[in-house]
Design a protein around this motif. Structure first.
Motif, short mmCIF file in Angstrom:
data_model
loop_
_atom_site.label_atom_id
_atom_site.label_comp_id
_atom_site.label_asym_id
_atom_site.label_seq_id
_atom_site.Cartn_x
_atom_site.Cartn_y
_atom_site.Cartn_z
N TRP A 193 0.83 -1.19 0.00
CA TRP A 193 0.00 0.00 0.00
C TRP A 193 0.87 1.25 0.00
N ALA A 194 0.30 2.34 -0.50
CA ALA A 194 0.91 3.66 -0.43
C ALA A 194 0.23 4.41 0.71
N SER A 195 0.99 5.15 1.49
CA SER A 195 0.41 5.85 2.63
C SER A 195 0.79 7.32 2.71
N VAL A 196 1.81 7.76 1.97
CA VAL A 196 2.24 9.15 2.06
C VAL A 196 2.79 9.60 0.71
N GLY A 197 2.57 10.87 0.38
CA GLY A 197 3.09 11.44 -0.86
C GLY A 197 3.37 12.91 -0.70
N THR A 198 4.30 13.42 -1.50
CA THR A 198 4.59 14.85 -1.47
C THR A 198 5.20 15.27 -2.79
N GLN A 199 4.94 16.51 -3.20
CA GLN A 199 5.58 17.02 -4.42
C GLN A 199 7.05 17.29 -4.12
N TRP A 200 7.88 16.77 -4.98
CA TRP A 200 9.33 16.90 -4.86
C TRP A 200 9.86 17.36 -6.21
N GLY A 201 10.12 18.67 -6.32
CA GLY A 201 10.48 19.24 -7.61
C GLY A 201 9.32 19.08 -8.57
N SER A 202 9.57 18.48 -9.71
CA SER A 202 8.51 18.25 -10.70
C SER A 202 7.90 16.87 -10.57
N ASN A 203 8.23 16.16 -9.49
CA ASN A 203 7.77 14.78 -9.30
C ASN A 203 6.88 14.64 -8.08
N LEU A 204 6.14 13.54 -8.04
CA LEU A 204 5.38 13.15 -6.86
C LEU A 204 6.08 11.97 -6.22
N ALA A 205 6.67 12.20 -5.05
CA ALA A 205 7.31 11.12 -4.31
C ALA A 205 6.25 10.37 -3.51
N ILE A 206 6.33 9.05 -3.49
CA ILE A 206 5.32 8.20 -2.86
C ILE A 206 6.02 7.19 -1.96
N ALA A 245 10.01 17.37 1.10
CA ALA A 245 10.91 17.98 0.13
C ALA A 245 11.63 19.13 0.81
N SER A 246 12.95 19.11 0.71
CA SER A 246 13.78 20.15 1.31
C SER A 246 14.74 20.66 0.25
N GLY A 247 14.34 21.74 -0.45
CA GLY A 247 15.10 22.18 -1.60
C GLY A 247 15.04 21.11 -2.67
N ASP A 249 16.47 18.24 -2.21
CA ASP A 249 16.59 16.96 -1.50
C ASP A 249 15.23 16.43 -1.08
N LEU A 250 15.19 15.14 -0.78
CA LEU A 250 13.99 14.51 -0.25
C LEU A 250 14.35 13.81 1.05
N LEU A 251 13.62 14.16 2.13
CA LEU A 251 13.80 13.50 3.40
C LEU A 251 12.77 12.37 3.51
N VAL A 252 13.22 11.22 3.94
CA VAL A 252 12.38 10.03 4.02
C VAL A 252 12.44 9.50 5.45
N VAL A 264 21.12 3.17 7.87
CA VAL A 264 20.50 4.39 8.41
C VAL A 264 19.65 4.02 9.63
N HIS A 265 19.11 5.04 10.28
CA HIS A 265 18.26 4.84 11.46
C HIS A 265 16.95 5.60 11.27
N ALA A 266 16.02 5.00 10.56
CA ALA A 266 14.64 5.49 10.42
C ALA A 266 14.50 6.78 9.63
N ALA A 267 15.59 7.43 9.27
CA ALA A 267 15.51 8.68 8.52
C ALA A 267 16.71 8.78 7.59
N ALA A 268 16.47 9.26 6.37
CA ALA A 268 17.54 9.40 5.40
C ALA A 268 17.23 10.54 4.44
N ARG A 269 18.28 11.11 3.89
CA ARG A 269 18.15 12.21 2.92
C ARG A 269 18.69 11.76 1.57
N TRP A 270 17.86 11.94 0.53
CA TRP A 270 18.25 11.61 -0.83
C TRP A 270 18.55 12.91 -1.57
N ASP A 271 19.75 13.07 -2.10
CA ASP A 271 20.14 14.32 -2.76
C ASP A 271 19.99 14.27 -4.28
N GLY A 272 19.36 13.20 -4.75
CA GLY A 272 19.19 13.02 -6.19
C GLY A 272 20.16 12.03 -6.77
#
Length: 327
Positions: A193-206, A245-247, A249-252, A264-272
């Motif tokens: 299932w999908a439970s969360v989404g946010t606009q990240w630049g020109s994309n929808l992160a899910i 979305a942080s600039g 980057d995407l925080l997950v 990682v420990h429950a949180a990570a940042r993807w810089d592209g």
């Protein structure tokens, strides 16, 4: 949780928050920068509480809206019925609920959207309207709406497998086109299932818990570019609960220990291009918020004694700093 000026509000199950002195809470509390205080205490003589628990909070038009699984809020002298959603305006609670279990809140087109068991609704300040061509109908989906997201101005629902009004398969994610809920590609699945989404630049992160997005192998994380799904950095090894979305980057956040091939420990940042661990204290991240140039997270963290406590923490750039605790 949500931020209102200099005050942080946190929601969840009935609990106890303590900075220096224990304070009995009823699932909703505020932090003024130094200590937690109850916004409500459902089982005390003050009767300022939720009798169930909150799942989401969103500021809208100068008031704080709280959604969850509850039927009553306290007014100080008696209980007020406000099923699923209530409004906190500072002095007290106001009834705005219309029933149902609510799982997410999102601002869309200057309205407040809510994901509900079986439907999505919008609040215009005086009334709720079901997002459906049949506005009087209460059942729009065959399953729970786990959350809502706004992408390029459109409203998306996360979770339902099909739209009841037109029997169209959604496979975990749908987009409202103004007349009907339509599928987004071939959706998420066939399992998970999908439970969360946010606009990240020109994309929808899910995010959620799934292994495929329209046939593309993924690990609980993908992005939609408007025409196709893509893997996002190799995903994570467990469920995703939070995205921010942080600039560029995407925080997950969630309940995972691996992002791509990074530990990682429950949180990570993807810089592209690469994953970056976000400290070592987080154990579960349920929500992210950005305010005043700072990033906050609600979830479970290690305190200075090495004990796991529930609460809200601020990201220092190196580690999560607990703002008191709620446990």
């Amino acid at each position: 949780y949500a931020l209102d000026g200099s005050t942080l509000f946190a929601a969840g199950y009935s609990s106890q928050a303590f900075a220096t002195t224990p304070t009995t809470l009823g699932g909703f509390s505020s932090f003024d920068g130094s200590s937690w205080a109850p916004v409500q205490q459902a089982w005390t003589p003050d009767m300022q509480g939720l009798e169930g628990h909150a799942t989401a909070a969103q500021q809208w038009h100068g008031a704080l809206f709280v959604a969850g699984i509850f039927n009553f809020v306290g007014t100080g002298t008696n209980f007020l019925r406000s099923s699923g959603v209530a409004r906190w305006d500072g002095p007290g609670w106001a009834s705005v609920g219309v029933g149902g279990q609510h799982f997410g809140l999102e601002v869309w087109n200057d309205s407040l959207g809510a994901s509900v068991n079986g439907s999505a609704r919008v609040w215009n300040g005086s009334t709720w309207r079901t997002v459906s061509t049949n506005h009087a109908g209460s059942v729009v989906f065959d399953d729970f709406g786990n959350g809502l997201a706004v992408y390029q101005g459109d409203l998306y629902v996360l979770g339902p497998q099909s739209a009841a009004q037109n029997y169209l398969p959604l496979n975990g994610i749908g987009r409202w086109d103004g007349n009907d809920w339509e599928p987004v590609g071939n959706g998420i699945g066939p399992s998970g299932w999908a439970s969360v989404g946010t606009q990240w630049g020109s994309n929808l992160a899910i995010g959620g818990s799934f292994s495929s997005a329209s046939g593309t192998p993924v690990r609980s994380l993908a992005y939609w570019d408007g025409s196709a799904y893509h893997d996002l950095g190799g995903g994570v090894n467990n469920e995703v609960y939070a995205l921010l979305a942080s600039g560029s980057d995407l925080l997950v956040g969630g309940e995972f220990t691996e992002a791509g091939v990074e530990s990682v420990h429950a949180a990570a940042r993807w810089d592209g291009a690469n994953w970056h661990a976000m400290g070592t204290r987080a154990r579960t991240i349920n929500r992210f918020r950005s305010h005043g140039g700072m990033t906050y997270a609600a979830g479970a963290f290690l305190d200075d004694n090495g004990d796991v406590v529930g609460g809200v923490a601020r990201w220092t750039g190196m580690e999560w700093q607990l703002l008191g605790s709620i446990s």
